[in-house]
Motif scaffolding. Structure first.
Motif, PDB file in Angstrom:
ATOM      1  N   LYS A   6      15.835   0.923  -1.833  1.00  0.00           N
ATOM      2  CA  LYS A   6      16.981   1.598  -1.226  1.00  0.00           C
ATOM      3  C   LYS A   6      16.882   3.115  -1.388  1.00  0.00           C
ATOM      4  CE  LYS A   6      22.000   1.224  -0.890  1.00  0.00           C
ATOM      5  NZ  LYS A   6      23.186   0.439  -1.320  1.00  0.00           N
ATOM      6  N   LEU A   7      16.316   3.560  -2.501  1.00  0.00           N
ATOM      7  CA  LEU A   7      16.197   4.988  -2.774  1.00  0.00           C
ATOM      8  C   LEU A   7      14.967   5.615  -2.120  1.00  0.00           C
ATOM      9  CD1 LEU A   7      17.203   4.966  -6.556  1.00  0.00           C
ATOM     10  CD2 LEU A   7      18.605   5.704  -4.619  1.00  0.00           C
ATOM     11  N   LEU A   8      14.050   4.765  -1.603  1.00  0.00           N
ATOM     12  CA  LEU A   8      12.830   5.260  -0.968  1.00  0.00           C
ATOM     13  C   LEU A   8      12.996   5.316   0.546  1.00  0.00           C
ATOM     14  CD1 LEU A   8      10.181   3.385  -3.134  1.00  0.00           C
ATOM     15  CD2 LEU A   8      10.371   5.866  -2.901  1.00  0.00           C
ATOM     16  N   GLY A   9      14.011   5.989   1.004  1.00  0.00           N
ATOM     17  CA  GLY A   9      14.324   6.017   2.431  1.00  0.00           C
ATOM     18  C   GLY A   9      13.332   6.770   3.290  1.00  0.00           C
ATOM     19  N   GLU A  10      12.526   7.654   2.691  1.00  0.00           N
ATOM     20  CA  GLU A  10      11.581   8.452   3.471  1.00  0.00           C
ATOM     21  C   GLU A  10      10.340   7.671   3.897  1.00  0.00           C
ATOM     22  OE1 GLU A  10      10.749  12.448   1.943  1.00  0.00           O
ATOM     23  OE2 GLU A  10      12.278  12.080   0.420  1.00  0.00           O
ATOM     24  N   LEU A  11      10.094   6.537   3.277  1.00  0.00           N
ATOM     25  CA  LEU A  11       8.886   5.762   3.542  1.00  0.00           C
ATOM     26  C   LEU A  11       9.211   4.518   4.353  1.00  0.00           C
ATOM     27  CD1 LEU A  11       7.335   5.984  -0.031  1.00  0.00           C
ATOM     28  CD2 LEU A  11       6.536   7.201   1.991  1.00  0.00           C
ATOM     29  N   SER A  12       8.268   4.116   5.221  1.00  0.00           N
ATOM     30  CA  SER A  12       8.426   2.883   5.994  1.00  0.00           C
ATOM     31  C   SER A  12       8.177   1.682   5.091  1.00  0.00           C
ATOM     32  CB  SER A  12       7.437   2.865   7.161  1.00  0.00           C
ATOM     33  OG  SER A  12       6.107   2.768   6.673  1.00  0.00           O
ATOM     34  N   VAL A  13       8.511   0.488   5.580  1.00  0.00           N
ATOM     35  CA  VAL A  13       8.316  -0.733   4.786  1.00  0.00           C
ATOM     36  C   VAL A  13       6.847  -0.927   4.395  1.00  0.00           C
ATOM     37  CG1 VAL A  13       8.480  -3.251   4.810  1.00  0.00           C
ATOM     38  CG2 VAL A  13      10.359  -1.877   5.705  1.00  0.00           C
ATOM     39  N   PRO A  14       5.880  -0.804   5.342  1.00  0.00           N
ATOM     40  CA  PRO A  14       4.471  -0.948   4.925  1.00  0.00           C
ATOM     41  C   PRO A  14       4.044   0.105   3.907  1.00  0.00           C
ATOM     42  CG  PRO A  14       4.665  -1.164   7.308  1.00  0.00           C
ATOM     43  CD  PRO A  14       5.991  -0.684   6.809  1.00  0.00           C
ATOM     44  N   GLN A  15       4.555   1.330   4.046  1.00  0.00           N
ATOM     45  CA  GLN A  15       4.190   2.385   3.097  1.00  0.00           C
ATOM     46  C   GLN A  15       4.760   2.096   1.703  1.00  0.00           C
ATOM     47  OE1 GLN A  15       5.747   5.707   5.284  1.00  0.00           O
ATOM     48  NE2 GLN A  15       3.775   6.196   6.229  1.00  0.00           N
ATOM     49  N   SER A  56       0.718 -13.057  -0.490  1.00  0.00           N
ATOM     50  CA  SER A  56       1.404 -13.487   0.730  1.00  0.00           C
ATOM     51  C   SER A  56       2.905 -13.592   0.502  1.00  0.00           C
ATOM     52  CB  SER A  56       0.840 -14.829   1.224  1.00  0.00           C
ATOM     53  OG  SER A  56       1.075 -15.861   0.280  1.00  0.00           O
ATOM     54  N   TYR A  57       3.323 -13.939  -0.728  1.00  0.00           N
ATOM     55  CA  TYR A  57       4.758 -13.979  -1.031  1.00  0.00           C
ATOM     56  C   TYR A  57       5.383 -12.602  -0.842  1.00  0.00           C
ATOM     57  CZ  TYR A  57       9.040 -13.737  -3.719  1.00  0.00           C
ATOM     58  OH  TYR A  57      10.332 -13.491  -4.098  1.00  0.00           O
ATOM     59  N   TYR A  58       4.734 -11.570  -1.362  1.00  0.00           N
ATOM     60  CA  TYR A  58       5.258 -10.208  -1.216  1.00  0.00           C
ATOM     61  C   TYR A  58       5.329  -9.807   0.259  1.00  0.00           C
ATOM     62  CZ  TYR A  58       5.040  -9.292  -6.245  1.00  0.00           C
ATOM     63  OH  TYR A  58       5.253  -9.313  -7.604  1.00  0.00           O
ATOM     64  N   PHE A  59       4.298 -10.156   1.028  1.00  0.00           N
ATOM     65  CA  PHE A  59       4.297  -9.845   2.455  1.00  0.00           C
ATOM     66  C   PHE A  59       5.437 -10.560   3.165  1.00  0.00           C
ATOM     67  CE2 PHE A  59       0.079  -8.194   1.758  1.00  0.00           C
ATOM     68  CZ  PHE A  59      -0.113  -7.282   2.786  1.00  0.00           C
ATOM     69  N   PHE A 102       1.897  -1.980  -4.298  1.00  0.00           N
ATOM     70  CA  PHE A 102       0.653  -2.643  -4.672  1.00  0.00           C
ATOM     71  C   PHE A 102      -0.308  -1.684  -5.381  1.00  0.00           C
ATOM     72  CE2 PHE A 102       1.415  -5.942  -1.221  1.00  0.00           C
ATOM     73  CZ  PHE A 102       1.544  -6.987  -2.106  1.00  0.00           C
ATOM     74  N   PHE A 103      -0.423  -0.465  -4.865  1.00  0.00           N
ATOM     75  CA  PHE A 103      -1.392   0.485  -5.414  1.00  0.00           C
ATOM     76  C   PHE A 103      -1.048   0.860  -6.854  1.00  0.00           C
ATOM     77  CE2 PHE A 103      -2.845   4.857  -6.189  1.00  0.00           C
ATOM     78  CZ  PHE A 103      -4.213   4.674  -6.041  1.00  0.00           C
ATOM     79  N   ILE A 104       0.212   1.197  -7.099  1.00  0.00           N
ATOM     80  CA  ILE A 104       0.622   1.549  -8.462  1.00  0.00           C
ATOM     81  C   ILE A 104       0.437   0.352  -9.395  1.00  0.00           C
ATOM     82  CG2 ILE A 104       2.562   2.185  -9.934  1.00  0.00           C
ATOM     83  CD1 ILE A 104       1.426   4.497  -8.294  1.00  0.00           C
ATOM     84  N   LEU A 112      -3.294  -0.806   8.059  1.00  0.00           N
ATOM     85  CA  LEU A 112      -1.988  -0.479   8.637  1.00  0.00           C
ATOM     86  C   LEU A 112      -1.499   0.873   8.136  1.00  0.00           C
ATOM     87  CD1 LEU A 112       0.421  -1.348  10.356  1.00  0.00           C
ATOM     88  CD2 LEU A 112       1.330  -2.569   8.373  1.00  0.00           C
ATOM     89  N   LEU A 113      -1.761   1.160   6.877  1.00  0.00           N
ATOM     90  CA  LEU A 113      -1.353   2.431   6.307  1.00  0.00           C
ATOM     91  C   LEU A 113      -2.093   3.586   6.985  1.00  0.00           C
ATOM     92  CD1 LEU A 113       0.446   3.486   3.877  1.00  0.00           C
ATOM     93  CD2 LEU A 113      -1.713   3.784   2.676  1.00  0.00           C
ATOM     94  N   LEU A 114      -3.381   3.395   7.264  1.00  0.00           N
ATOM     95  CA  LEU A 114      -4.174   4.440   7.916  1.00  0.00           C
ATOM     96  C   LEU A 114      -3.693   4.692   9.340  1.00  0.00           C
ATOM     97  CD1 LEU A 114      -7.749   3.474   6.653  1.00  0.00           C
ATOM     98  CD2 LEU A 114      -6.296   5.365   5.870  1.00  0.00           C
ATOM     99  N   VAL A 115      -3.251   3.627  10.017  1.00  0.00           N
ATOM    100  CA  VAL A 115      -2.731   3.779  11.378  1.00  0.00           C
ATOM    101  C   VAL A 115      -1.418   4.562  11.360  1.00  0.00           C
ATOM    102  CG1 VAL A 115      -1.759   2.537  13.351  1.00  0.00           C
ATOM    103  CG2 VAL A 115      -3.857   1.717  12.276  1.00  0.00           C
ATOM    104  N   GLN A 116      -0.560   4.235  10.404  1.00  0.00           N
ATOM    105  CA  GLN A 116       0.740   4.900  10.310  1.00  0.00           C
ATOM    106  C   GLN A 116       0.640   6.312   9.725  1.00  0.00           C
ATOM    107  OE1 GLN A 116       3.665   2.571   8.188  1.00  0.00           O
ATOM    108  NE2 GLN A 116       4.298   1.569  10.072  1.00  0.00           N
ATOM    109  N   GLY A 117      -0.404   6.551   8.933  1.00  0.00           N
ATOM    110  CA  GLY A 117      -0.495   7.803   8.191  1.00  0.00           C
ATOM    111  C   GLY A 117       0.032   7.573   6.794  1.00  0.00           C
ATOM    112  N   ASN A 118      -0.636   8.110   5.770  1.00  0.00           N
ATOM    113  CA  ASN A 118      -0.257   7.779   4.399  1.00  0.00           C
ATOM    114  C   ASN A 118       0.990   8.516   3.896  1.00  0.00           C
ATOM    115  OD1 ASN A 118      -1.138  10.394   3.894  1.00  0.00           O
ATOM    116  ND2 ASN A 118      -3.113   9.748   3.054  1.00  0.00           N
ATOM    117  N   ASN A 119       1.462   9.536   4.655  1.00  0.00           N
ATOM    118  CA  ASN A 119       2.696  10.233   4.294  1.00  0.00           C
ATOM    119  C   ASN A 119       2.670  10.689   2.836  1.00  0.00           C
ATOM    120  OD1 ASN A 119       5.194  11.342   4.649  1.00  0.00           O
ATOM    121  ND2 ASN A 119       6.307   9.420   4.899  1.00  0.00           N
ATOM    122  N   LEU A 120       1.567  11.363   2.461  1.00  0.00           N
ATOM    123  CA  LEU A 120       1.364  11.784   1.079  1.00  0.00           C
ATOM    124  C   LEU A 120       2.506  12.645   0.525  1.00  0.00           C
ATOM    125  CD1 LEU A 120      -0.501  11.700  -1.364  1.00  0.00           C
ATOM    126  CD2 LEU A 120      -1.724  13.683  -0.423  1.00  0.00           C
TER     127      LEU A 120
END
Length: 294
Positions: free
Chosen positions: A19-28, A69-72, A34-36, A193-201
């Motif tokens: 809820k607090l991560l409003g700047e990022l899309s769901v895939p991001q 797959s559960y997380y997805f 996952f990365f962290i 998918l992240l590369l297509v959307q842009g990583n929004n660093l």
């Protein structure tokens, strides 16, 4: 049992961070999660598990892919379908776990059945108080979201059952290896998918603490606890306790975000907790489903 309670409590933090991560899309958000969690798992791999390492590092890859797959499924169900519907469908996981467990035990625990019914009813009442927003829009996105939620329920139950079955047979279960492979699979599968959307660093940098919290507290910790729990208790009980996650999430939001609860919602919470307690009652002698006695 404490592992199951802690697992549900940590998973309940997910909604707060998302809820607090409003700047990022769901895939991001999902990729950052996952990365962290992957980085943390790499740092801690082999330290949080009391089990001997399996001969093959990919022995548990199938189990890890189930959790990935559960997380997805769960994440996309919340983005496509109404939250209340997605939560209720995912909450049917104990039913699938019960049916799978029945294939092995051949006995019926009526406390679990009654407890699940009460818990499900209480959860439905509670969600109705939280998400009573007009009529539902039955469209392709709604259907896809419902299917994703059902997929999340099935794979969660199947994962719990398979871990429980391995533990019951005395097989080696490495929770840290499963956790590592779950996060690595998720990060790799989402990368295109992240590369297509842009990583929004810049957005990741601006919300680093939230991403860290989501990856560590709401992903790594509950993912490990989820595996540990079903080596100690049966999958049906574990998943019934897991039905408390939406309740815990709302109570945490009440404490941290000021989202107050009504008297009606508190009544629904009480019903949900009562159902879980019924499911945890000691099992009485149950009728055997097979002709032979164990």
């Amino acid at each position: 049992m404490q592992y199951s309670i802690l697992c549900a409590s940590f998973w309940a933090l997910t909604g707060i961070f998302v809820k607090l991560l409003g700047e990022l899309s769901v895939p991001q958000i999902l990729w950052g999660r996952f990365f962290i969690a992957l980085v943390v798992s790499l740092l801690l791999f082999g330290r949080l598990s009391s089990w001997k390492k399996p001969a093959s590092p990919f022995k548990h890859l199938g189990l890890a892919l189930l959790m990935t797959s559960y997380y997805f499924f769960a994440t996309f169900s919340f983005s496509l379908a109404p939250v209340s519907l997605a939560v209720l469908v995912i909450a049917t996981a104990p039913l699938f776990a019960f049916l799978l467990q029945l294939t092995q035990t051949r006995t019926i625990n009526f406390n679990q059945i009654i407890g699940f019914a009460i818990t499900f009813g209480g959860l439905a009442l509670y969600l109705q108080t939280q998400h009573s927003s007009g009529q539902l829009q039955f469209n392709l996105a709604f259907l896809a979201g419902a299917v994703c939620a059902l997929g999340a329920a099935v794979v969660r139950a199947l994962f719990s059952f398979l871990i429980w079955l391995k533990s019951r047979r005395g097989e080696i279960v490495d929770a840290s290896a499963i956790n590592l492979q779950t996060m690595a699979s998720g990060a790799l599968l989402l990368l295109p998918l992240l590369l297509v959307q842009g990583n929004n660093l810049p957005a990741y940098q601006d919300n680093l603490l939230l991403i860290l919290g989501l990856g560590v507290l709401a992903t790594t910790a509950p993912n490990l606890l989820n595996t540990l729990a079903v080596t100690k208790i049966d999958p049906t009980t574990h998943n019934i306790i897991g039905m408390s996650t939406p309740i815990s999430a709302s109570l945490i939001a009440w404490l941290l975000l000021g989202e107050a609860q009504t008297v009606y919602s508190c009544f629904a919470i009480a019903i949900t907790v009562a159902g879980i307690l019924v499911a945890l009652l000691p099992k009485k002698a149950q009728p055997q489903l097979s002709a032979e006695k164990a």
